[in-house]
Scaffold this motif. Structure first.
Motif, mmCIF file in Angstrom:
data_model
loop_
_atom_site.group_PDB
_atom_site.id
_atom_site.type_symbol
_atom_site.label_atom_id
_atom_site.label_comp_id
_atom_site.label_asym_id
_atom_site.label_seq_id
_atom_site.Cartn_x
_atom_site.Cartn_y
_atom_site.Cartn_z
ATOM 1 N N THR A 177 0.687 -0.940 -0.452
ATOM 2 C CA THR A 177 -0.229 -0.180 -0.208
ATOM 3 C C THR A 177 1.124 1.127 0.305
ATOM 4 O O THR A 177 0.571 2.380 -0.228
ATOM 5 C CB THR A 177 -1.506 0.246 1.063
ATOM 6 O OG1 THR A 177 0.086 -0.215 2.086
ATOM 7 C CG2 THR A 177 -1.861 -1.261 1.467
ATOM 8 N N TYR A 236 3.447 4.434 -6.535
ATOM 9 C CA TYR A 236 2.777 3.795 -7.364
ATOM 10 C C TYR A 236 0.929 4.709 -7.644
ATOM 11 O O TYR A 236 0.295 4.980 -6.782
ATOM 12 C CB TYR A 236 2.400 2.453 -8.061
ATOM 13 C CG TYR A 236 4.129 2.102 -8.375
ATOM 14 C CD1 TYR A 236 4.569 1.978 -9.095
ATOM 15 C CD2 TYR A 236 3.333 0.091 -7.667
ATOM 16 C CE1 TYR A 236 5.607 1.084 -9.128
ATOM 17 C CE2 TYR A 236 4.904 -0.668 -8.133
ATOM 18 C CZ TYR A 236 6.089 0.270 -8.449
ATOM 19 O OH TYR A 236 6.502 -1.115 -8.047
ATOM 20 N N GLY A 237 1.237 5.431 -8.726
ATOM 21 C CA GLY A 237 0.394 6.463 -8.698
ATOM 22 C C GLY A 237 -0.732 6.344 -9.304
ATOM 23 O O GLY A 237 -2.345 6.850 -9.196
ATOM 24 N N PHE A 238 -1.110 4.852 -10.523
ATOM 25 C CA PHE A 238 -2.843 4.861 -10.818
ATOM 26 C C PHE A 238 -3.491 4.335 -10.035
ATOM 27 O O PHE A 238 -3.013 3.294 -9.551
ATOM 28 C CB PHE A 238 -2.260 4.225 -12.672
ATOM 29 C CG PHE A 238 -2.302 3.047 -12.872
ATOM 30 C CD1 PHE A 238 -2.844 2.631 -13.005
ATOM 31 C CD2 PHE A 238 -0.845 2.951 -13.150
ATOM 32 C CE1 PHE A 238 -2.676 1.068 -13.555
ATOM 33 C CE2 PHE A 238 -0.113 2.174 -13.280
ATOM 34 C CZ PHE A 238 -1.336 0.837 -13.427
ATOM 35 N N ASP A 239 -4.765 4.583 -9.821
ATOM 36 C CA ASP A 239 -5.797 4.058 -9.419
ATOM 37 C C ASP A 239 -5.782 2.671 -8.952
ATOM 38 O O ASP A 239 -5.722 1.778 -8.417
ATOM 39 C CB ASP A 239 -6.917 4.690 -8.839
ATOM 40 C CG ASP A 239 -6.977 6.482 -8.534
ATOM 41 O OD1 ASP A 239 -5.843 6.370 -7.899
ATOM 42 O OD2 ASP A 239 -7.683 6.663 -9.180
ATOM 43 N N ASP A 240 -6.179 2.344 -10.480
ATOM 44 C CA ASP A 240 -6.460 0.637 -11.116
ATOM 45 C C ASP A 240 -5.417 -0.402 -9.919
ATOM 46 O O ASP A 240 -5.240 -1.687 -9.638
ATOM 47 C CB ASP A 240 -6.581 0.194 -12.139
ATOM 48 C CG ASP A 240 -7.903 0.466 -12.875
ATOM 49 O OD1 ASP A 240 -8.554 1.200 -11.862
ATOM 50 O OD2 ASP A 240 -7.915 0.521 -13.678
ATOM 51 N N HIS A 296 -3.328 0.605 -7.526
ATOM 52 C CA HIS A 296 -2.960 1.091 -5.962
ATOM 53 C C HIS A 296 -4.229 -0.082 -5.429
ATOM 54 O O HIS A 296 -4.393 -0.120 -4.411
ATOM 55 C CB HIS A 296 -3.268 2.457 -5.909
ATOM 56 C CG HIS A 296 -3.135 2.862 -4.465
ATOM 57 N ND1 HIS A 296 -1.556 2.804 -4.641
ATOM 58 C CD2 HIS A 296 -3.717 3.251 -3.454
ATOM 59 C CE1 HIS A 296 -1.438 3.557 -3.114
ATOM 60 N NE2 HIS A 296 -2.435 3.553 -2.329
ATOM 61 N N SER A 297 -5.543 -0.126 -6.161
ATOM 62 C CA SER A 297 -6.175 -0.472 -5.421
ATOM 63 C C SER A 297 -6.063 -2.205 -5.339
ATOM 64 O O SER A 297 -6.832 -3.282 -4.461
ATOM 65 C CB SER A 297 -7.397 -0.175 -6.330
ATOM 66 O OG SER A 297 -7.800 -0.844 -7.899
ATOM 67 N N LYS A 349 -3.550 -2.845 -2.533
ATOM 68 C CA LYS A 349 -4.831 -3.288 -1.418
ATOM 69 C C LYS A 349 -5.424 -4.439 -0.595
ATOM 70 O O LYS A 349 -5.234 -4.294 0.162
ATOM 71 C CB LYS A 349 -5.768 -2.325 -1.361
ATOM 72 C CG LYS A 349 -4.931 -0.325 -1.166
ATOM 73 C CD LYS A 349 -6.242 0.006 -0.564
ATOM 74 C CE LYS A 349 -6.970 0.604 -1.126
ATOM 75 N NZ LYS A 349 -7.936 1.604 -1.382
#
Length: 197
Positions: A105, A109-113, A115-116, A119
Motif C-alpha cells: 500500500t 505507484y500513482g494510478f488508481d487501478d 493501487h487498488s 491494497k
C-alpha cells in the motif's frame, strides 16, 4: 540454497505461507520486511522449488501455470507490475510472490487501478532475527569462512553489530581480511576496533 539458510521462529509463518502457495488469495503473496530479514533468500528457495520465473524484468508473455517471483517489487515498472498482477488474478500465473521492504500500500505507484489491487494483496511481514537466530547466523557466517572464534566475540557481535544478515556478512568478511593483513586472530578487540571505527 535451502540448506545454507538459517531459519528461526521469525520465519515460521512465512515458510508456512510459501509451502501453501496454492492457497494464496488471488494467487499473490507479498513478503515484507527489513533488509537482511531473509525474504530474498526465502524467495530464492521458493523460486527454485517451484521453477518460478525470477524478476524484476519479466516478459508478461508467460506460459500459463507458471510461478513468478519479483524481488524489490516496489521498484518494478508500474505497467509491468499491473499486467503481472492481472495475470495472477486471471489464474494464468499460478503464484506471484512479491518481496519488498515496505508494504504494497506504500509503494510509489500513482494510478488508481494498480493501487487498488495492491491494497488487496495478502502480506506476510518478516521481523529482524531474534537473539537465538542472530547467534546461529553469526556462528554460521564464521564457520563458512573457516574461522574459529571465541564465544566472547560472538556475544559481543550479537549485542553490538548490525542485525541485518547482509551487514553481518560484510562485517565478518572485513574482520577476516583485516586479521589476515595484520597476521592476527579474529578477536573481540578487533571487532570493537572496526565497529567503533
Amino acid at each position: 540454497s535451502a540448506r545454507a539458510f538459517v531459519t528461526g521462529a521469525c520465519h515460521a509463518e512465512a515458510k508456512a505461507d510459501l509451502e501453501g502457495w496454492q492457497n494464496w488469495p488471488n494467487n499473490i503473496l507479498a513478503l515484507v520486511g527489513p533488509k537482511g530479514c531473509g525474504k530474498t533468500h526465502l524467495g530464492h528457495i521458493w523460486a527454485a522449488q517451484y521453477d518460478a520465473v525470477y524478476g524484476p524484468k519479466i516478459s508478461t508473455n508467460i506460459r500459463p501455470g507458471t510461478c513468478v517471483w519479483l524481488d524489490d517489487a516496489s521498484q518494478v515498472n508500474d505497467q509491468d507490475l499491473f499486467r503481472l498482477i492481472n495475470l495472477a488474478l486471471e489464474g494464468r500465473i499460478a503464484g506471484l510472490l512479491l518481496a519488498s521492504r515496505s508494504l504494497p500500500t506504500t509503494w510509489p505507484y500513482g494510478f488508481d487501478d494498480l493501487h487498488s489491487r495492491l491494497k488487496n494483496i495478502r502480506t506476510n511481514q518478516l521481523k529482524e532475527p531474534d537473539d537465538d537466530l542472530l547467534r546461529a547466523i553469526i556462528i554460521k557466517l564464521f564457520k563458512d569462512r573457516g574461522l574459529k572464534v571465541s564465544a566472547n566475540l560472538i556475544s559481543y557481535l550479537q549485542s553490538h553489530a548490525p542485525r541485518s544478515v547482509n551487514d553481518l556478512r560484510a562485517l565478518i568478511h572485513q574482520l577476516d581480511i583485516q586479521a589476515a593483513n595484520e597476521k592476527i586472530n579474529v578477536t573481540r578487540a578487533l571487532a570493537a576496533k572496526i565497529l567503533q571505527g
